[in-house]
Design a protein around this motif. Structure first.
Motif, PDB file in Angstrom:
ATOM      1  N   VAL B 336       3.036  -8.890  -3.681  1.00 23.60           N
ATOM      2  CA  VAL B 336       4.610  -7.922  -3.271  1.00 23.60           C
ATOM      3  C   VAL B 336       5.139  -6.750  -4.280  1.00 23.60           C
ATOM      4  O   VAL B 336       5.065  -5.940  -4.038  1.00 23.60           O
ATOM      5  CB  VAL B 336       5.137  -8.391  -1.877  1.00 23.60           C
ATOM      6  CG1 VAL B 336       5.913  -7.241  -1.224  1.00 23.60           C
ATOM      7  CG2 VAL B 336       3.940  -8.999  -0.872  1.00 23.60           C
ATOM      8  N   SER B 337       5.550  -7.799  -4.958  1.00 28.12           N
ATOM      9  CA  SER B 337       6.424  -7.081  -5.577  1.00 28.12           C
ATOM     10  C   SER B 337       6.159  -5.971  -6.796  1.00 28.12           C
ATOM     11  O   SER B 337       6.985  -5.456  -7.513  1.00 28.12           O
ATOM     12  CB  SER B 337       7.654  -7.882  -6.153  1.00 28.12           C
ATOM     13  OG  SER B 337       6.950  -8.878  -7.089  1.00 28.12           O
ATOM     14  N   ILE B 343       4.009  -3.179  -1.604  1.00 29.80           N
ATOM     15  CA  ILE B 343       5.480  -2.388  -1.550  1.00 29.80           C
ATOM     16  C   ILE B 343       5.640  -1.527   0.093  1.00 29.80           C
ATOM     17  O   ILE B 343       6.673  -1.893   0.510  1.00 29.80           O
ATOM     18  CB  ILE B 343       6.261  -2.056  -2.691  1.00 29.80           C
ATOM     19  CG1 ILE B 343       6.333  -3.798  -4.032  1.00 29.80           C
ATOM     20  CG2 ILE B 343       7.741  -1.651  -1.974  1.00 29.80           C
ATOM     21  CD1 ILE B 343       7.185  -2.475  -4.753  1.00 29.80           C
ATOM     22  N   GLN B 347       7.525  -2.016   3.538  1.00 27.34           N
ATOM     23  CA  GLN B 347       8.410  -1.390   4.341  1.00 27.34           C
ATOM     24  C   GLN B 347       8.165  -0.604   5.489  1.00 27.34           C
ATOM     25  O   GLN B 347       8.923  -0.657   6.571  1.00 27.34           O
ATOM     26  CB  GLN B 347       8.636   0.114   2.963  1.00 27.34           C
ATOM     27  CG  GLN B 347       9.865  -0.930   1.548  1.00 27.34           C
ATOM     28  CD  GLN B 347      10.437   0.457   0.337  1.00 27.34           C
ATOM     29  OE1 GLN B 347       9.371   0.570  -0.040  1.00 27.34           O
ATOM     30  NE2 GLN B 347      10.772   0.601   0.707  1.00 27.34           N
ATOM     31  N   PHE B 414      16.700  -6.398  -0.357  1.00 29.36           N
ATOM     32  CA  PHE B 414      14.985  -6.134  -1.620  1.00 29.36           C
ATOM     33  C   PHE B 414      15.996  -6.709  -2.402  1.00 29.36           C
ATOM     34  O   PHE B 414      16.210  -6.806  -3.049  1.00 29.36           O
ATOM     35  CB  PHE B 414      14.840  -4.471  -2.569  1.00 29.36           C
ATOM     36  CG  PHE B 414      13.972  -3.745  -1.709  1.00 29.36           C
ATOM     37  CD1 PHE B 414      14.453  -2.590  -1.035  1.00 29.36           C
ATOM     38  CD2 PHE B 414      13.009  -3.615  -2.654  1.00 29.36           C
ATOM     39  CE1 PHE B 414      13.434  -1.776  -0.305  1.00 29.36           C
ATOM     40  CE2 PHE B 414      12.304  -2.923  -1.900  1.00 29.36           C
ATOM     41  CZ  PHE B 414      12.172  -1.757  -1.125  1.00 29.36           C
ATOM     42  N   ASP B 416      15.114  -7.212  -7.250  1.00 26.51           N
ATOM     43  CA  ASP B 416      14.066  -6.284  -8.020  1.00 26.51           C
ATOM     44  C   ASP B 416      14.468  -6.980  -9.395  1.00 26.51           C
ATOM     45  O   ASP B 416      16.080  -7.160  -9.995  1.00 26.51           O
ATOM     46  CB  ASP B 416      15.856  -4.564  -8.352  1.00 26.51           C
ATOM     47  CG  ASP B 416      14.823  -3.934  -8.695  1.00 26.51           C
ATOM     48  OD1 ASP B 416      14.074  -4.215 -10.033  1.00 26.51           O
ATOM     49  OD2 ASP B 416      15.287  -2.491  -8.553  1.00 26.51           O
ATOM     50  N   ALA B 424      10.272  -6.065  -4.348  1.00 29.84           N
ATOM     51  CA  ALA B 424       9.686  -6.707  -3.380  1.00 29.84           C
ATOM     52  C   ALA B 424      10.967  -6.718  -2.284  1.00 29.84           C
ATOM     53  O   ALA B 424      12.121  -7.049  -2.083  1.00 29.84           O
ATOM     54  CB  ALA B 424       9.855  -7.774  -3.540  1.00 29.84           C
TER      55      ALA B 424
END
Lengths: 142, 453
Positions: B336-337, B343, B347, B414, B416, B424
């Protein structure tokens, strides 16, 4: 012909074996020279399969204008590169040029040639890439 | 010309516009001869050995990059699972070894070294338990060390005691690295059916059947596949699979060339080419975008699992044709990240943990780089690991969980990390309780298909 470390080592060992430990410098020098002169290219290919070809693909593109081919080929000549094939296409204002060159006889290695051609690219405001031909051979030939 | 004009331009387009690169050349180094009763001697042996083999790793890889015009994004090292040669160590000694690995990695100029690992799919030795207990502190006190633990295999079933222990380790690691968005969890992988020759950290280790030292390569290239699909236009799925195959074939050939040349320069054996499509957060380098180009409105739509299955199958078929040395994980990664397409899908609320799990049944390698609320219970994390392990064990494939219970964060927040690890969104996890099941402990027995004699 590029002399690789493997070839040098092979020549050295053969020379020592022939002349023995008591050989003088001159004897060694002469033996090595004659061995290099008589060396068979086919033997090299068979025994040193990892010996890379000196063929490089030069790809260039950008806005077309007079003098690009001349400047590129002049720089290649100055760096001792042999042009084996050249192909160019012009589409509207843009050119794309591909050369197959051989840098075996060049006193410079690939990264040095790349640096030199990068200067040419910056002067002409075009893109130039040089890559060893194996990339293309591996990707596009079985 | 010996090469068609279009062929040469195709390669240039791949490397310069479509972000084709070699994701990693990973040197596998055995540490099995580094054990000593004195921990300081052990650490010195480990350090010396990694330096001896690895000192030119980065330099040689860069030379090959320049010669062939293909970038190598990462130069990394994997080592013998640390629990194996150092099984007599205690927790604090394992942490000392982790620091040694960290220093060796820094000194040869690489960003990650993997193999702080244990293989406990059936049961665990005392040493393995000590190593697992040391993971949170080891990851919190190093920057470059990556850890993985194999808790299940098709042959032995799922070691639920180990699953629970790893869930606890993950929670603890998240807490100890909370000042950096729980980054320790990004370097910690729980496996079923872990493979010995994986070149992709964080889950890499140098398996016990590997040689003294070896060079494995992991390719990449979602951008190349994405453009090929878009260029194919409106064709049926069989033709689309063919387009994907042809593209993967070419980049696998290039990947193997690069891997072999780097190995040759180091004077060590070439191992495998891992043909996985590994995305990065960079625009155009996304598996999620590939799935959308195949015709889905967004990742997570009905049809996503089928599309991914086809993509993964085409990758494998092309890779096998291109090389006789395919290994590692070899498939499509759906972290995902590290994938901008994923991402965005999360979202937008289109991609859930449950859909991701379904997708992992048909791709490599599992639930990857998923951030979940920091207060998710240990048993819930263990349940997620058990589910993912079950998919791997029952289907005789590798699956993994790299999950981040982001300390102090909730759904919508999030994590980061920047760079290749990306960022992510924190995803929702079902709040239903799994503790009764997990706390039974023991081992879920091996499935029927484990009997292959």
């Amino acid at each position: 012909m590029k002399i690789t470390e493997d070839i040098i080592r092979k020549i050295t060992l053969e020379t020592i074996e022939e002349l023995g430990l008591g050989a003088t410098k001159d004897e060694i020098k002469n033996a090595v020279r004659s061995k290099i002169e008589t060396m068979n290219v086919d033997n090299i290919d068979l025994k040193n399969k990892s010996l890379d070809s000196g063929r490089v693909i030069l790809t260039s593109f950008g806005l077309n204008k007079p003098g690009i081919v001349a400047a590129v080929t002049k720089a290649l000549a100055e760096n001792g590169c042999d042009i084996l094939d050249l192909s160019q296409k012009i589409m509207g204002d843009f050119f794309t040029m591909i050369m197959i060159i051989d840098i075996t006889a060049s006193p410079k290695d690939l990264s040095e040639v790349q640096s030199e051609m990068q200067k040419v690219a910056e002067d002409l405001k075009i893109k130039i890439y040089l890559q060893h031909e194996d990339v293309f051979r591996f990707m596009h030939r079985i | 010309m010996q090469y068609e004009f279009e062929e040469i331009l195709e390669t240039i387009r791949m490397t310069e516009i479509e972000h084709f690169d070699i994701r990693t050349v990973t040197m596998g180094i055995s540490l099995r001869d580094c054990s000593d009763r004195n921990i300081k001697v052990t650490c010195q042996k480990i350090y010396d050995k990694i330096i001896r083999y690895g000192k030119n790793h980065v330099k040689y890889a860069k030379e090959i990059e320049a010669q062939y015009g293909i970038s190598i994004a990462n130069k990394r090292v994997s080592v013998t699972p640390i629990s194996i040669p150092f099984d007599s160590c205690k927790e604090e000694e394992f942490v000392e070894i982790a620091r040694t690995l960290d220093k060796a990695a820094a000194d040869i100029g690489i960003d990650y070294i993997a193999g702080y690992s244990a293989l406990v799919q059936k049961g665990m030795t005392n040493g393995e338990r000590e190593l697992i207990n040391s993971i949170p502190l080891a990851l919190a006190s190093t920057k470059r060390v990556c850890s993985s633990v194999n808790v299940a295999s098709t042959k032995t079933g799922i070691n639920i005691d180990a699953v629970r222990l790893m869930a606890e380790a993950i929670k603890k690691t998240a807490e100890l690295t909370k000042d950096h968005d729980s980054i320790g969890c990004a370097k910690l992988v729980v496996f079923a059916n872990a493979v010995e020759d994986n070149p992709f950290v964080a889950g890499a280790f140098h398996g016990v059947s590997e040689p003294e030292v070896v060079l494995n390569v992991g390719i990449s290239g979602p951008g190349v596949v994405l453009d090929a699909i878009r260029e194919a236009g409106r064709v049926d799925l069989q033709q689309l699979a063919e387009v994907i195959k042809k593209t993967i074939f070419k980049i696998t050939r290039a990947g193997e060339l690069i891997g072999r040349k780097v190995a040759e320069k180091n004077g060590i054996p070439f191992g495998i080419v891992d043909i996985s499509l590994a995305p990065t957060p960079a625009e155009g380098d996304s598996i999620g975008d590939i799935l959308k180009a195949m015709g889905l409105e967004d990742v997570g739509a009905p049809g996503t699992t089928a599309a991914l299955a086809m993509l993964n199958d085409a990758v494998k078929k092309a890779g096998l044709m291109a090389s006789s040395s395919v290994g590692g994980l070899s498939g499509a990664f759906i972290p995902v990240s590290e994938d901008m397409g994923m991402i965005r899908a999360v979202q937008n609320g289109n991609l859930t943990l449950e859909k991701l799990e379904a997708m992992t049944a048909v791709c490599s390698v599992g639930l990857d780089m998923i951030a979940i609320p920091g207060d998710t219970p240990v048993e819930t994390i263990a349940g997620i690991i058990a589910d993912e392990s079950a998919i791997g064990v029952i289907n005789d494939k590798t699956t993994a969980v790299r999950i981040i219970p982001a300390f102090g964060k909730v759904v919508g927040d999030f994590v980061d990390y920047g760079g290749l690890l990306g960022k992510a969104p924190v995803m929702e996890v079902k709040k239903l309780c799994s503790s009764g099941f997990i706390n039974r402990g023991g081992r879920i027995p091996a499935p029927m298909r484990s009997l292959t004699n």
